[in-house]
Design an enzyme around this catalytic site. Structure first.
Site, short mmCIF file in Angstrom:
data_model
loop_
_atom_site.label_atom_id
_atom_site.label_comp_id
_atom_site.label_asym_id
_atom_site.label_seq_id
_atom_site.Cartn_x
_atom_site.Cartn_y
_atom_site.Cartn_z
N TYR A 90 -1.44 -1.12 10.15
CA TYR A 90 -1.61 -1.58 9.11
C TYR A 90 -0.67 -1.22 8.04
CZ TYR A 90 -3.44 -1.18 4.33
OH TYR A 90 -3.92 -1.47 2.88
N SER A 138 0.97 -1.42 -0.16
CA SER A 138 -0.13 0.27 -0.22
C SER A 138 0.82 1.26 -0.38
CB SER A 138 -0.96 -0.11 1.31
OG SER A 138 -1.67 1.53 1.59
N1 LIG Z 1 -8.82 -0.84 -1.44
C1 LIG Z 1 -7.92 -0.43 -0.96
O1 LIG Z 1 -8.03 1.51 -0.97
C2 LIG Z 1 -6.27 -0.74 -0.97
C3 LIG Z 1 -5.51 0.26 -1.10
C4 LIG Z 1 -4.15 0.07 -0.45
C5 LIG Z 1 -3.82 -1.73 -0.45
N2 LIG Z 1 -4.90 -2.76 -0.11
C6 LIG Z 1 -4.90 -4.03 -0.14
O2 LIG Z 1 -5.00 -4.29 -1.53
C7 LIG Z 1 -5.15 -5.80 -1.10
C8 LIG Z 1 -6.74 -6.03 -1.54
O3 LIG Z 1 -8.01 -5.35 -0.61
P1 LIG Z 1 -9.45 -5.32 -1.45
O4 LIG Z 1 -9.05 -3.48 -1.73
O5 LIG Z 1 -8.93 -5.72 -2.92
O6 LIG Z 1 -10.05 -5.97 -0.33
P2 LIG Z 1 -11.19 -6.39 -0.41
O7 LIG Z 1 -12.84 -5.43 -1.73
O8 LIG Z 1 -11.90 -6.73 1.12
O9 LIG Z 1 -10.69 -8.06 -0.84
C9 LIG Z 1 -10.28 -9.07 -0.04
C10 LIG Z 1 -10.65 -10.04 -0.77
O10 LIG Z 1 -8.69 -11.08 0.22
C11 LIG Z 1 -10.08 -12.06 0.66
N3 LIG Z 1 -9.36 -12.12 2.08
C12 LIG Z 1 -9.58 -11.33 3.15
N4 LIG Z 1 -9.69 -11.89 4.88
C13 LIG Z 1 -8.67 -13.35 4.27
C14 LIG Z 1 -7.82 -14.26 5.49
N5 LIG Z 1 -8.11 -14.31 6.25
N6 LIG Z 1 -7.91 -14.96 4.58
C15 LIG Z 1 -7.86 -15.60 3.38
N7 LIG Z 1 -8.22 -14.07 2.63
C16 LIG Z 1 -8.49 -12.97 2.82
C17 LIG Z 1 -11.90 -12.29 0.56
O11 LIG Z 1 -12.31 -13.06 0.39
P3 LIG Z 1 -12.79 -13.65 1.58
O12 LIG Z 1 -14.06 -12.63 2.27
O13 LIG Z 1 -13.92 -14.69 1.12
O14 LIG Z 1 -11.86 -13.98 2.73
C18 LIG Z 1 -11.20 -10.82 -0.23
O15 LIG Z 1 -11.08 -11.82 -1.22
C19 LIG Z 1 -4.79 -6.01 0.43
O16 LIG Z 1 -4.01 -6.09 1.08
C20 LIG Z 1 -5.00 -3.96 1.19
O17 LIG Z 1 -3.87 -4.25 1.87
C21 LIG Z 1 -6.03 -2.39 -0.77
#
Ligand SMILES: NC(=O)c1ccc[n+]([C@@H]2O[C@H](COP(=O)([O-])OP(=O)(O)OC[C@H]3O[C@@H](n4cnc5c(N)ncnc54)[C@H](OP(=O)(O)O)[C@@H]3O)[C@@H](O)[C@H]2O)c1
Length: 249
Positions: A145, A135
């Protein structure tokens, strides 16, 4: 046909990686906790792109879940995308320590163990690699985080430096704000985030794949966030700390 394993493949950035890699002809292994949702995603990817999509339900906050995915990786994949992650709402001092430990397990322990399980077969083949989703928050002091994502950046960058095979890559991907389920799941109020700062997951993944092909060790897609990351990385730490304190308030 090359194979990619993506954690957190059912939503947001992980789902965008799954679409992109399927379109590029990868067979997929999709990892998340919700098995029903995984099966639906796999069927849809198979129907739309004609690729094989395997389902692996695992909770990466548990040792058992991490072991399940390690075992699949040791059978061999060409690309690992460590993407699963989550955020907390509320001020750092109010988050229960057990929740912080769960975050460290998903963001750090799982990323470490899965990367090390995947790399031997990838190195033996002499091509492929690992994309670790960090991130832009990694560059600012913003609680566990951002500390966990700073670990992901440093870990990935140091592996990228040490792996001798020229066609084996490890890259940290540092997104800014992306429209996904992330903020809603964590009950984070996004009303104060200006519209121009939001990125689309598909465009983010497009930039990430271009950087990966070029061998970039730390990818910060989007010019707005490149500027923010450069400021955070190269201005004096005291200034970054004061800005972070302002954002925290
Ligand atoms: N969105 C943002 O603004 C942003 C910015 C910077 C970085 N990120 C990073 O990008 C990555 C993806 O985030 P996203 O925004 O795409 O989030 P998201 O839409 O909430 O998706 C999260 C995914 O991770 C899975 N997951 C969560 N906890 C898990 C666990 N304990 N074991 C296995 N799978 C798990 C969820 O499925 P299940 O619930 O079915 O397990 C889902 O498929 C993360 O690492 C986040 O920190 C996001």
């Amino acid at each position: 046909m090359p194979t990619a394993l993506i954690t957190g493949a059912t939503a947001g950035i992980g789902a965008a990686f799954a679409r992109r890699l399927a379109a590029d002809g990868f067979s997929l292994v999709l990892v998340a906790r919700d098995e029903k949702r995984l099966t639906t995603a796999a069927s849809e990817l198979h129907r739309r792109y004609g690729v094989a999509a395997e389902v692996l339900a695992a909770d990466l906050a548990t040792g058992e879940g991490i072991t399940t995915v390690e075992e699949r990786l040791r059978e061999g994949v060409d690309l690992l995308v460590n993407n699963a992650g989550f955020g907390h709402s509320g001020a750092d001092l109010d988050v229960p320590v057990t929740d912080e430990l769960t975050m460290l397990r998903v963001h750090c322990e799982a990323v470490l163990r899965l990367t090390m399980a995947a790399l031997p077969a990838i190195r033996a083949r002499g091509r492929g690699g690992v994309i670790n989703v960090a991130s832009v928050g990694a560059f600012f002091p913003q609680g566990t985080y951002s500390a966990s994502k700073a670990w992901v950046v440093t870990f990935s960058e140091s592996l990228a430096l040490r792996i001798p095979e020229p066609r084996v890559r490890v890259m940290a991907l540092c997104p800014g704000f992306v429209r996904t389920e992330f903020h809603e799941r964590a009950a984070i109020d996004t009303s104060g985030i200006p519209g121009f700062l939001w990125l689309s997951a598909d465009r983010l993944v497009g930039s990430a794949m271009r950087d990966f092909a070029r061998g970039v060790p730390v990818s910060v897609p989007d010019p707005r966030y490149k500027v923010i990351a450069a400021i955070a990385r190269y201005v004096p730490r005291g200034v970054v700390t004061r800005v972070s304190a302002g954002i925290g308030r």
